[in-house]
Structures are given as C-alpha cells and as structure tokens.
Design an enzyme around this catalytic site. Structure first.
Site, PDB file in Angstrom:
ATOM      1  N   TYR A   1      -1.280  -0.313  10.693  1.00  0.00           N
ATOM      2  CA  TYR A   1      -1.613  -1.024   9.441  1.00  0.00           C
ATOM      3  C   TYR A   1      -0.472  -0.840   8.437  1.00  0.00           C
ATOM      4  CZ  TYR A   1      -3.280  -1.274   4.653  1.00  0.00           C
ATOM      5  OH  TYR A   1      -3.373  -1.539   3.308  1.00  0.00           O
TER       6      TYR A   1
ATOM      7  N   SER B   1       0.834  -1.202   0.000  1.00  0.00           N
ATOM      8  CA  SER B   1       0.000   0.000   0.000  1.00  0.00           C
ATOM      9  C   SER B   1       0.871   1.256   0.000  1.00  0.00           C
ATOM     10  CB  SER B   1      -0.892  -0.002   1.247  1.00  0.00           C
ATOM     11  OG  SER B   1      -1.492   1.254   1.445  1.00  0.00           O
TER      12      SER B   1
ATOM     13  N   LYS C   1       2.507  -3.518   6.675  1.00  0.00           N
ATOM     14  CA  LYS C   1       2.860  -3.631   5.258  1.00  0.00           C
ATOM     15  C   LYS C   1       4.362  -3.435   5.084  1.00  0.00           C
ATOM     16  CE  LYS C   1      -1.244  -4.256   3.413  1.00  0.00           C
ATOM     17  NZ  LYS C   1      -1.600  -5.517   2.748  1.00  0.00           N
TER      18      LYS C   1
HETATM   19  C1  WQD Z   1      -9.598   9.347   1.263  1.00  0.00           C
HETATM   20  C2  WQD Z   1      -9.819  10.832   1.531  1.00  0.00           C
HETATM   21  C3  WQD Z   1     -10.072  11.340   3.862  1.00  0.00           C
HETATM   22  C4  WQD Z   1     -13.836   9.110   4.306  1.00  0.00           C
HETATM   23  C5  WQD Z   1      -6.842   4.264   3.194  1.00  0.00           C
HETATM   24  C6  WQD Z   1      -5.636   3.437   3.589  1.00  0.00           C
HETATM   25  C7  WQD Z   1      -5.003   2.855   2.356  1.00  0.00           C
HETATM   26  C8  WQD Z   1      -6.041   2.071   1.599  1.00  0.00           C
HETATM   27  C9  WQD Z   1      -7.197   3.007   1.213  1.00  0.00           C
HETATM   28  C10 WQD Z   1      -6.037  -0.211   2.300  1.00  0.00           C
HETATM   29  C11 WQD Z   1      -9.044  11.332   2.738  1.00  0.00           C
HETATM   30  C12 WQD Z   1     -11.365  11.629   3.101  1.00  0.00           C
HETATM   31  C13 WQD Z   1     -12.675   9.676   3.821  1.00  0.00           C
HETATM   32  C14 WQD Z   1     -14.923   9.944   4.684  1.00  0.00           C
HETATM   33  C15 WQD Z   1     -13.626  11.871   4.059  1.00  0.00           C
HETATM   34  N1  WQD Z   1      -6.531   1.019   2.393  1.00  0.00           N
HETATM   35  N2  WQD Z   1     -12.568  11.032   3.696  1.00  0.00           N
HETATM   36  N3  WQD Z   1     -14.769  11.306   4.546  1.00  0.00           N
HETATM   37  O1  WQD Z   1      -7.275   7.148   4.042  1.00  0.00           O
HETATM   38  O2  WQD Z   1      -6.443   7.727   1.681  1.00  0.00           O
HETATM   39  O3  WQD Z   1      -6.414   5.350   2.434  1.00  0.00           O
HETATM   40  O4  WQD Z   1      -7.739   3.499   2.444  1.00  0.00           O
HETATM   41  O5  WQD Z   1      -5.217  -0.633   1.541  1.00  0.00           O
HETATM   42  O6  WQD Z   1      -3.939   2.030   2.738  1.00  0.00           O
HETATM   43  O7  WQD Z   1      -4.684   4.289   4.206  1.00  0.00           O
HETATM   44  O8  WQD Z   1      -8.592   6.453   1.988  1.00  0.00           O
HETATM   45  O9  WQD Z   1     -10.977   6.682   1.371  1.00  0.00           O
HETATM   46  O10 WQD Z   1     -10.352   6.612   3.839  1.00  0.00           O
HETATM   47  O11 WQD Z   1      -9.823   8.636   2.489  1.00  0.00           O
HETATM   48  O12 WQD Z   1     -13.506  13.116   3.949  1.00  0.00           O
HETATM   49  O13 WQD Z   1     -16.011   9.479   5.132  1.00  0.00           O
HETATM   50  O14 WQD Z   1     -11.192  11.040   1.837  1.00  0.00           O
HETATM   51  O15 WQD Z   1      -9.804  12.358   4.825  1.00  0.00           O
HETATM   52  O16 WQD Z   1      -8.634  12.672   2.473  1.00  0.00           O
HETATM   53  P1  WQD Z   1      -7.143   6.781   2.595  1.00  0.00           P
HETATM   54  P2  WQD Z   1     -10.014   7.031   2.449  1.00  0.00           P
END
Ligand code: WQD
Length: 334
Positions: free
Chosen positions: A146, A122, A150
């Site tokens: 997490y 990741s 990795k």
């Molecule tokens: C994306 C953006 C949030 C939810 C994580 C893991 C990564 C992979 C994908 C496993 C950010 C914003 C999110 C919400 C929001 N997982 N957000 N409201 O955190 O980039 O990555 O998931 O492999 O390893 O780290 O993904 O979709 O959670 O967030 O505003 O309800 O959306 O702050 O900027 P992230 P995400």
C-alpha cells in the site's frame, strides 16, 4: 471554481466536500462506491444546505472520467485502496487500483488541459523512522505494498512536473485521520471489521465488539504500545482547502498533515473512555506484522507554506467520533 473530487463519498472525501461547499466551491464527486455509499453525499448536502454533482464511475474509465472533467478547474484525488494488511495479500489489485488508476487520471487531466491536482498520500511513505518527528526531508521507503503504491504515485507526479512544469501539484502526506464532523452525520464508516484503531474502539464502546485488541505493549515507547500522530478529519479537510489555494502557482510539493503530537494506543483508549463515559475493555495481543513502534509529524512546513495547522485535540477527536457512532450505530447502512 469547480473541483472534481475522486472518492468524494469516502471518509476523508466527504469531509473535504463539506469544507469545499462551505467555502463556495462547486463540487463534482466521482466515485465507484466500492468502499463508500451515496448516503454520505446526501448528508454532505444536508450539512451544508448546498448541492453537489455526483458521477458513479471508476477512475480507470477514461472516457467517462474525461466527460466528467469537462468544466472542472482542479482535481482532489482520494479514490484508492488503503488497507495495509489487504495490500500484502493483494498487491496487484493495489497497484491496479492505486497506481494504474492514477495514471489514467493524469492522462485524462492532460487531455483536458487540467493541471491542478491534490494527491492523497500517506505518512507510510516514510517507513521506519531514521529520525523523529518526520519532516518532508525524511528518506522515503515503505514497508508494505500500500505504502509502495503511494510512493510510486508520488514519483510519477514529480516526474510529470519535471517534464511539464506548468502542472501545479500538492502531495499531502496524511498521518492518522480520525474523528467525525461535529454534526454526527458523517464519519468513518469502515466495511466489515475495522483495521484502524479508533473506529474499532468506537464499535467496542457502542457494543458492536467485545474488546479492543491492543497489538503489542512491548514497543520502546512510553507505555509499550504503538504511538501515532492522530489528526481530526475536519482539520485534514481544511488542509486540502489551504492546498487548493496554493495551487495557484505551478509547483510539485509534498507536505505533512499532522498535529506533531504522538499518542499511544492506551492514550487513545483512555481518551475515548472519557468521551463516551464508559470503561473500554481491552486485551494485550502480540504485535501486528508490519507495524512501526512510533511515528509522528513535524507539521511546521504546512504552517509555513500553507498557513495550516491542526486545531483540534485528541479529546475533540474522540467526542466527535463518539457522537457519529451513537447516531449511526451500524454506520450509514441501517
Ligand atoms: C494505529 C495504532 C496499531 C488497531 C494505517 C495506515 C495509514 C493510514 C492509517 C491509510 C498502531 C494499533 C490498531 C487495533 C491496535 N491508512 N492498533 N489495535 O497502522 O498507524 O496507519 O492506517 O491512509 O497509511 O498505515 O493505523 O489505526 O491501524 O493503528 O492496537 O485494533 O493502533 O498497532 O500502533 P496505522 P491503525
């Protein structure tokens, strides 16, 4: 060629099984269904009109795993826990389910003399950007358990390859996988409240949730909201097939799988609104602990090494996600 796919009933696993079957591989799925359902595999076979084998098992069960590995030529290892927030609350479970389980897999593969492995890593291993876009040369350090699991697994794989250079290992660093197969039959099916942005937006659009919580609009980004490199899950799956072809020579190589484009939370909300034809209500909330303002990939090494590049844009990601959500308002479990 027979490929064992651990976690093959999951979101990325099931989409990769479709591509493997369509490309003529024999597929054995090994999954404990702790965060997935056999229904996704039925749909994989429906999409491809091909059969795959399924074994319900835990990667830590070395006896069953070695029995299942018999006759396999390569392994794609998806099985593991992947929620950043949960990993902060339950670090030991994450080290057990990710690091220890992968150790069991490697020991079993070694006993069976199977040395071709694709590992699902990741972009979180890069941590806070020292520079952008992220290339594979960016320093590795993570900000959550997490991501640390990795990183530990990546180091374990690099150490293994130094000790025995006959291993052929591809470490694929995913950016943000989203979307669904264009049939609408398989897609992201999170249990409970989605942690990730896109499935949460889709559940608001279908009426399962009230409004999207935007975690912070005071980041140093173009509109103040978080920026990420969203990647269509089918593009991601295709990247695994390119990596499989690359395993014909011993090596241990890490490769970014991303589009190279960054989109903000508001960009995604607007794109999804266009795809579903509805306004998506949202509220601005404080930043989420541990979030990074902005990151996106430099995918040029994947192009050079694997001949892979993402094909689909954000609109297509939203269209396909919306179709899956409409066809499966409550996910796979009706
Ligand atoms: C994306 C953006 C949030 C939810 C994580 C893991 C990564 C992979 C994908 C496993 C950010 C914003 C999110 C919400 C929001 N997982 N957000 N409201 O955190 O980039 O990555 O998931 O492999 O390893 O780290 O993904 O979709 O959670 O967030 O505003 O309800 O959306 O702050 O900027 P992230 P995400």
């Amino acid at each position: 060629m027979t490929v064992l796919v651990t976690g093959g009933a999951g979101y990325i696993g099931s989409h990769t099984c479709v591509e493997l079957l369509n490309a003529g591989f024999d597929v054995v799925v090994y999954d404990n269904f702790s965060n997935s359902t056999p229904e996704s595999l039925k749909r994989v076979m429906q999409i491809t009109s091909k059969k795959l084998s399924t074994v319900c098992g835990d990667v830590r069960d070395k006896a069953l795993l070695e029995k299942t590995l018999e006759g396999c030529d390569a392994v794609i290892h998806f099985a593991g826990s992947k929620a950043v927030g949960e990993s902060v609350e339950k670090p030991l479970e994450y080290y057990e389910n990710n690091v220890y389980a992968t150790l069991c897999l490697l020991q079993s593969m070694r006993r069976m003399n199977i040395k071709k492995l694709i590992f699902s890593s990741s972009a979180t291993v890069y941590g806070n950007p020292e520079f952008l876009p992220f290339t594979e040369a960016h320093p590795l350090r993570t900000t959550n358990p997490y991501g640390q699991t990795k990183l530990v697994i990546e180091e374990m794989l690099r150490n293994l390859h130094v000790s025995d250079p006959t291993w052929s290992i591809a470490i694929l660093r995913y950016f943000n996988p989203v979307g669904a197969h264009e049939s609408g039959l398989i897609g992201e099916n999170p249990q409970g409240i989605p942690n990730n942005l896109m499935p949460y937006i889709a559940q608001v659009a279908i009426g399962r949730r009230q409004c999207v919580n935007v975690f912070g609009n005071d980041y140093p980004t173009k509109d103040g909201t978080g920026v990420r490199d969203y990647l269509h899950v089918v593009d991601l799956a295709s990247g695994h097939l390119k990596a499989l072809a690359f395993l014909d020579r011993p090596q241990c190589t890490a490769v970014n799988l991303g589009t190279g484009k960054g989109y903000s939370v508001l960009d995604v909300i607007h794109a999804f609104s266009k795809a579903c034809g509805k306004e998506i209500p949202y509220a601005i909330l404080p930043r989420r602990a541990g979030d990074i303002a902005e990151f996106y990939s430099d995918p040029s090494f994947a192009k050079e090494l694997l001949g892979w590049a993402a094909k689909y844009d954000l609109d297509k990601m939203c269209e396909d996600m919306w179709r899956f959500q409409c066809q499966n308002p409550k996910g796979y479990e009706e």
